[in-house]
Scaffold this active site. Sequence first.
Site, PDB file in Angstrom:
ATOM      1  N   ARG A  64       0.570  -4.114   6.435  1.00  0.00           N
ATOM      2  CA  ARG A  64       1.673  -5.065   6.624  1.00  0.00           C
ATOM      3  C   ARG A  64       2.055  -5.206   8.091  1.00  0.00           C
ATOM      4  NH1 ARG A  64       4.908  -2.157   2.189  1.00  0.00           N
ATOM      5  NH2 ARG A  64       3.038  -0.913   2.161  1.00  0.00           N
ATOM      6  N   GLU A 101       3.898  12.012   2.537  1.00  0.00           N
ATOM      7  CA  GLU A 101       4.861  12.786   1.746  1.00  0.00           C
ATOM      8  C   GLU A 101       4.162  14.014   1.138  1.00  0.00           C
ATOM      9  OE1 GLU A 101       6.937  10.307  -0.940  1.00  0.00           O
ATOM     10  OE2 GLU A 101       8.392  11.870  -1.448  1.00  0.00           O
TER      11      GLU A 101
HETATM   12  P1  AMP Z   1       6.485   6.962   6.612  1.00  0.00           P
HETATM   13  O1  AMP Z   1       5.213   7.452   7.239  1.00  0.00           O
HETATM   14  O2  AMP Z   1       7.077   7.956   5.642  1.00  0.00           O
HETATM   15  O3  AMP Z   1       7.493   6.496   7.646  1.00  0.00           O
HETATM   16  O4  AMP Z   1       6.100   5.724   5.708  1.00  0.00           O
HETATM   17  C1  AMP Z   1       5.905   4.475   6.285  1.00  0.00           C
HETATM   18  C2  AMP Z   1       4.749   3.724   5.688  1.00  0.00           C
HETATM   19  O5  AMP Z   1       4.727   3.800   4.272  1.00  0.00           O
HETATM   20  C3  AMP Z   1       4.859   2.270   6.053  1.00  0.00           C
HETATM   21  O6  AMP Z   1       3.565   1.770   6.349  1.00  0.00           O
HETATM   22  C4  AMP Z   1       5.465   1.627   4.822  1.00  0.00           C
HETATM   23  O7  AMP Z   1       4.905   0.367   4.605  1.00  0.00           O
HETATM   24  C5  AMP Z   1       5.165   2.594   3.678  1.00  0.00           C
HETATM   25  N1  AMP Z   1       6.377   2.913   2.876  1.00  0.00           N
HETATM   26  C6  AMP Z   1       6.998   4.129   2.813  1.00  0.00           C
HETATM   27  N2  AMP Z   1       8.059   4.110   1.980  1.00  0.00           N
HETATM   28  C7  AMP Z   1       8.132   2.837   1.506  1.00  0.00           C
HETATM   29  C8  AMP Z   1       9.032   2.157   0.595  1.00  0.00           C
HETATM   30  N3  AMP Z   1      10.083   2.773   0.031  1.00  0.00           N
HETATM   31  N4  AMP Z   1       8.814   0.841   0.351  1.00  0.00           N
HETATM   32  C9  AMP Z   1       7.763   0.197   0.930  1.00  0.00           C
HETATM   33  N5  AMP Z   1       6.881   0.764   1.772  1.00  0.00           N
HETATM   34  C10 AMP Z   1       7.053   2.076   2.066  1.00  0.00           C
END
Ligand code: AMP
Length: 181
Positions: A64, A101
């Site tokens: 995205r 995660e």
């Molecule tokens: P993070 O590495 O935990 O900051 O996760 C970010 C990545 O995971 C991004 O590329 C987001 O598109 C996707 N992502 C994580 N959580 C969500 C969520 N609740 N809704 C949509 N996309 C998410």
Amino acid sequence: MDKTLQTTLAESIRTIPDYPKPGIQFRDITTLLNQPRAFRRSVDELVHPYAGTGIEQVAGIEARGFILGGAIAHQLSAGFVPIRKKGKLPHETVRIAYSLEYGVDEMEMHRDAVKPGQKVMLVDDLIATGGTAEGAVKLLQQMGADVVAACFVIDLPELGGRAKIEALGVPVRTLIAFEGH
Ligand code: AMP
């Protein structure tokens, strides 16, 4: 931040409960991209503070971040750098592991995609724990890039991603925050 922007964003982002797994509120930006005004405003708001600041490359995180980053790069008259999941880029790459995660994954960019000292903006749709963006910033910094900003439409502040990026010396810009995961 003006109310109109908040309303436009809040109304255009679709929330899918328990996707892709129980407890996750998936913030779906395909509905935002599908609405011309919301898409345009998001890009304009992310670009605005950086217009005329000499950003040379916009790095987007698969997938995205490609859509938003491509539009932002066009507006800034900058180049675009794809940061991809491992094994997708055809030329010589640099790779970094980043935390998800549960467990780790790896992302890559082309070794010759940024030059030392180049001013780069990082873009993705959403920052949650910040693990993905942290990996991307480290990769760009390892290649000598001057990462001047990391920009996201959506922030999930409870997950603390912003602090992780700011700890790398990179200011974070987000347009709307949602509670929870
Ligand atoms: P993070 O590495 O935990 O900051 O996760 C970010 C990545 O995971 C991004 O590329 C987001 O598109 C996707 N992502 C994580 N959580 C969500 C969520 N609740 N809704 C949509 N996309 C998410």
